[in-house]
Design a protein around this motif. Structure first.
Motif, short mmCIF file in Angstrom:
data_model
loop_
_atom_site.label_atom_id
_atom_site.label_comp_id
_atom_site.label_asym_id
_atom_site.label_seq_id
_atom_site.Cartn_x
_atom_site.Cartn_y
_atom_site.Cartn_z
N ALA A 32 36.82 63.61 44.72
CA ALA A 32 36.77 62.30 44.54
C ALA A 32 37.10 61.46 46.02
CB ALA A 32 37.56 61.65 43.33
N SER A 33 38.29 61.79 46.57
CA SER A 33 38.88 61.27 47.40
C SER A 33 38.00 61.46 48.94
CB SER A 33 40.43 61.68 47.86
OG SER A 33 40.08 63.06 48.37
N ARG A 34 37.29 62.68 49.02
CA ARG A 34 36.36 62.79 49.98
C ARG A 34 35.14 61.95 49.81
NH1 ARG A 34 37.59 67.99 52.43
NH2 ARG A 34 39.56 68.91 51.32
N LEU A 35 34.67 61.24 48.94
CA LEU A 35 33.74 60.29 48.67
C LEU A 35 34.10 58.96 48.55
CD1 LEU A 35 31.54 62.29 46.26
CD2 LEU A 35 30.94 62.05 48.70
N ALA A 36 35.41 58.65 48.99
CA ALA A 36 36.09 57.32 48.78
C ALA A 36 35.19 56.32 49.65
CB ALA A 36 37.43 57.19 49.00
N ASP A 37 34.51 56.73 50.72
CA ASP A 37 33.88 55.71 51.76
C ASP A 37 32.69 55.31 51.28
OD1 ASP A 37 32.88 58.32 52.11
OD2 ASP A 37 32.20 58.07 53.83
N LEU A 38 32.08 55.82 50.14
CA LEU A 38 30.90 55.77 49.62
C LEU A 38 30.93 54.25 48.53
CD1 LEU A 38 27.75 56.46 49.18
CD2 LEU A 38 28.63 57.62 47.09
N ARG A 39 30.32 53.04 49.11
CA ARG A 39 30.62 51.87 48.66
C ARG A 39 29.59 51.44 47.43
NH1 ARG A 39 35.17 52.46 48.60
NH2 ARG A 39 35.61 50.37 48.09
N THR A 50 33.47 69.50 31.45
CA THR A 50 33.84 68.44 30.50
C THR A 50 34.19 67.21 31.15
OG1 THR A 50 36.20 69.29 30.85
CG2 THR A 50 34.88 70.16 28.85
N GLY A 51 33.72 66.88 32.42
CA GLY A 51 34.18 65.61 32.98
C GLY A 51 35.05 65.41 33.76
N VAL A 52 35.70 66.30 33.89
CA VAL A 52 37.34 66.29 34.84
C VAL A 52 36.84 65.40 36.17
CG1 VAL A 52 39.10 67.30 35.99
CG2 VAL A 52 38.25 67.87 33.92
N VAL A 53 35.85 66.03 36.92
CA VAL A 53 35.49 65.19 38.06
C VAL A 53 34.85 63.82 37.67
CG1 VAL A 53 34.05 65.30 40.15
CG2 VAL A 53 35.40 67.44 39.38
N THR A 54 34.16 63.92 36.99
CA THR A 54 33.45 62.76 36.54
C THR A 54 34.31 61.28 36.30
OG1 THR A 54 31.88 64.01 35.15
CG2 THR A 54 31.28 61.53 35.22
N ARG A 55 35.45 61.68 35.49
CA ARG A 55 36.57 60.70 35.17
C ARG A 55 37.03 60.19 36.57
NH1 ARG A 55 36.92 64.03 30.74
NH2 ARG A 55 38.82 65.25 31.34
N ALA A 56 37.41 61.35 37.51
CA ALA A 56 38.07 61.10 38.94
C ALA A 56 36.90 60.14 39.53
CB ALA A 56 38.40 62.29 39.65
N LEU A 57 35.89 60.30 39.68
CA LEU A 57 35.05 59.61 40.51
C LEU A 57 34.97 58.08 39.88
CD1 LEU A 57 32.01 62.16 40.86
CD2 LEU A 57 33.15 61.17 42.55
N VAL A 58 34.97 58.08 38.71
CA VAL A 58 34.85 56.66 38.16
C VAL A 58 36.20 55.86 38.52
CG1 VAL A 58 34.99 55.37 35.88
CG2 VAL A 58 33.36 57.21 35.92
N SER A 59 37.28 56.65 38.44
CA SER A 59 38.41 55.86 38.91
C SER A 59 38.70 55.43 40.28
CB SER A 59 39.76 56.90 38.47
OG SER A 59 39.87 56.98 36.80
N THR A 60 37.85 56.45 41.05
CA THR A 60 38.28 56.34 42.74
C THR A 60 37.19 55.28 43.14
OG1 THR A 60 39.08 58.48 42.59
CG2 THR A 60 38.32 57.78 44.73
N LEU A 61 35.93 55.58 42.77
CA LEU A 61 34.83 54.70 43.45
C LEU A 61 34.45 53.43 42.88
CD1 LEU A 61 32.42 57.80 43.93
CD2 LEU A 61 34.37 56.94 45.55
#
Length: 270
Positions: A32-39, A50-61
């Protein structure tokens, strides 16, 4: 092997409860941190589990980034949806090797520890390339060899003592069996990607006790299917043997062990 891709019954819930925080969350935060520049824009997640990355993306982006989260296993999608309901996320069953999306639809494609389960990786890579916009990124990770992942290595060796003539080798064969980054890079370039980069990332895997590690690996992965195929009544025995081995190696109470993975970034040419 087809059985290596079967996540059903109680496996999704145990996978999420035990392995989610143990080995997947640290790398989800990394991706998720590697996509933090996507606005703004759209992200496709394949093999979302089970959505572990999905939840991280929602929290980060930011809110302006939407996510299409997919997995081949409907049971995993159902569990993931029960853990995260967000207007920014659309959940659906989909095969990463035959994506049901138009060309050039997404700004990024993300896949956490799913590539190892694709029977036809070149086809899956071509599909990721197809649905990306020009300049879009395909970001995924794969586990390093099992010897560099302390808990997984000990799990396989411990369970093998119960079945010496036919040891369950799911962990070594599939999750930890596809760590050749040079091969992955060649397959990505053949799919059309321009810039391809690999980075090795080491983290610590932390659990409240040895039993939680044993339950996660023995009962929350397709290794469970292997154990039960060899002896329907031996799952608890295998779990206990693993827990004892982890306690002996790492001590009682909270335990921690090294985990290591490769993170791959591939960019579609503009």
């Amino acid at each position: 092997m087809e059985a290596d891709r079967i996540f059903q019954g109680s496996i999704p819930a145990l996978y999420d409860q035990y392995l989610g925080p143990l080995i997947f969350a640290p790398y989800a935060e990394d991706l998720a941190s590697r996509l933090a520049d996507l606005r703004h824009g759209r992200i496709l997640e394949t093999a979302a589990g089970t959505g572990v990355v999905t939840r991280a993306l929602v929290s980060t982006l930011p809110e302006s980034v939407s996510i299409e989260a997919t997995d081949l296993n409907q049971a995993m999608v159902d569990h993931a949806l029960s853990q995260l309901s967000s207007s920014r996320v659309t959940w659906r069953q989909a095969d990463a090797q035959a994506l049901p999306f138009p060309d050039g639809e997404f700004d990024a494609v993300v896949c956490q520890f799913g590539v190892m389960f694709f029977p036809d990786k070149p086809r899956a890579f071509s599909e990721a390339y197809r649905v990306l916009k020009p300049g879009g990124r395909f970001l995924f990770n794969v586990w390093d060899c099992i010897e560099e992942n302390e808990f997984a290595d000990l799990v396989v060796k411990s369970v093998a003592t119960l079945f010496p003539d036919d040891p369950p080798l799911f962990l070594a064969r599939t999750p930890h069996g596809h760590h050749d980054t040079a091969l992955l890079e060649a397959q990505l370039r053949a799919a059309g990607f321009g810039m391809v980069a690999a980075e090795t990332v080491t983290r610590e895997s932390v659990a409240p006790n040895a039993l939680s590690v044993a339950v996660g690996y023995c009962q929350g992965t397709p290794m469970r299917n292997e154990i039960e195929a060899r002896g329907p009544d031996r799952l608890d025995e295998a779990t206990d043997v693993v827990a004892a081995a982890i306690t002996e190696r790492f001590g009682s109470g909270s335990v921690s062990g090294k985990i290591r993975a490769h993170v791959i970034t591939a960019v579609r040419n503009s």
